[in-house]
Design a protein around this motif. Structure first.
Motif, PDB file in Angstrom:
ATOM      1  N   TYR A 255      -4.273  25.373 -17.177  1.00 13.15           N
ATOM      2  CA  TYR A 255      -3.284  26.111 -17.967  1.00 13.15           C
ATOM      3  C   TYR A 255      -3.602  26.014 -19.453  1.00 13.15           C
ATOM      4  O   TYR A 255      -4.252  25.078 -19.905  1.00 13.15           O
ATOM      5  N   ASP A 256      -3.157  26.998 -20.194  1.00 12.68           N
ATOM      6  CA  ASP A 256      -3.432  27.150 -21.616  1.00 12.68           C
ATOM      7  C   ASP A 256      -2.492  26.262 -22.439  1.00 12.68           C
ATOM      8  O   ASP A 256      -1.288  26.511 -22.478  1.00 12.68           O
TER       9      ASP A 256
ATOM     10  N   PRO B 149       4.380  27.844 -19.602  1.00  9.27           N
ATOM     11  CA  PRO B 149       3.028  27.621 -19.109  1.00  9.27           C
ATOM     12  C   PRO B 149       2.386  28.953 -18.719  1.00  9.27           C
ATOM     13  O   PRO B 149       3.020  29.784 -18.074  1.00  9.27           O
TER      14      PRO B 149
ATOM     15  N   ALA C  11      -1.347  30.454 -17.182  1.00  8.06           N
ATOM     16  CA  ALA C  11      -2.651  30.127 -16.597  1.00  8.06           C
ATOM     17  C   ALA C  11      -3.769  30.610 -17.510  1.00  8.06           C
ATOM     18  O   ALA C  11      -3.707  31.704 -18.073  1.00  8.06           O
TER      19      ALA C  11
ATOM     20  N   SER D 250      -5.618  31.546 -22.128  1.00 10.01           N
ATOM     21  CA  SER D 250      -5.269  32.893 -21.687  1.00 10.01           C
ATOM     22  C   SER D 250      -5.886  33.971 -22.572  1.00 10.01           C
ATOM     23  O   SER D 250      -5.877  35.143 -22.196  1.00 10.01           O
TER      24      SER D 250
ATOM     25  N   VAL E  65       2.705  21.472 -14.258  1.00 13.11           N
ATOM     26  CA  VAL E  65       2.558  22.252 -15.488  1.00 13.11           C
ATOM     27  C   VAL E  65       3.854  22.894 -15.961  1.00 13.11           C
ATOM     28  O   VAL E  65       3.992  23.217 -17.138  1.00 13.11           O
ATOM     29  N   ASP E  66       4.832  23.041 -15.054  1.00 15.46           N
ATOM     30  CA  ASP E  66       6.085  23.678 -15.453  1.00 15.46           C
ATOM     31  C   ASP E  66       7.160  22.675 -15.880  1.00 15.46           C
ATOM     32  O   ASP E  66       8.297  23.050 -16.141  1.00 15.46           O
TER      33      ASP E  66
END
Length: 156
Positions: free
Chosen positions: A47-48, A58, A60, A77, A114-115
């Motif tokens: 993830y970025d 978040p 990808a 991204s 990631v979230d």
């Protein structure tokens, strides 16, 4: 059972599964962990990191926008986000190498989702899961002080 105990128990139970799946969890005390949490070599699971700040969520990363830093591949991204990171990675990278901030405060380097994240005073913090993040949010300044004191010693 307290949340800290549940957290440690969950992490300990996940270790055998994590070893098979290539996911970092609590390892034996003799095993050093990499400075950056990067399952499969991908920091923040691909993830970025810049998007947490610029888009507030978040996002990808894409294979065409990557940058190697501290032994991990960081995904972005966009080329603009990659270039922002490249020019000042310490500003954009998550704290504690992308390991769970609450876990580091408790003395452990454990995985993240990631979230489950927050930006506090211009810094990105990631958490193990939703339940841990709820606990984290009850005393963010206190947990940051503890984690700062524990980092990077939890990697040993």
């Amino acid at each position: 059972m307290t949340l800290s105990r549940r957290f440690l128990l969950a992490a300990a139970l996940a270790a055998p599964i994590a070893a098979v799946a290539g996911i970092y969890a609590i390892a034996p005390a003799t095993a050093a962990k990499p400075e950056i949490f990067a399952p499969g070599g991908k920091a923040i699971r691909g993830y970025d990191p810049v998007a947490y700040f610029t888009e507030g969520k978040p996002v990808a990363g894409k294979a065409e926008f990557t940058h190697k830093w501290k032994g991990a591949t960081w995904y972005f991204s966009s080329a603009a986000n990659r270039d922002r990171f490249r020019s000042d990675p310490e500003r954009w990278a998550p704290q504690y190498g992308g390991y769970c901030a609450y876990g580091v405060a408790q003395g452990y380097a454990v995985k993240i989702e990631v979230d489950q994240w927050s930006v506090v005073d211009g810094k990105l913090y990631l958490n193990y899961d939703r339940s841990v993040q709820r606990t984290w949010k009850r005393d963010i300044p206190g947990y940051i002080r503890k984690a700062d004191g524990n980092w990077p010693g939890v990697l040993k």
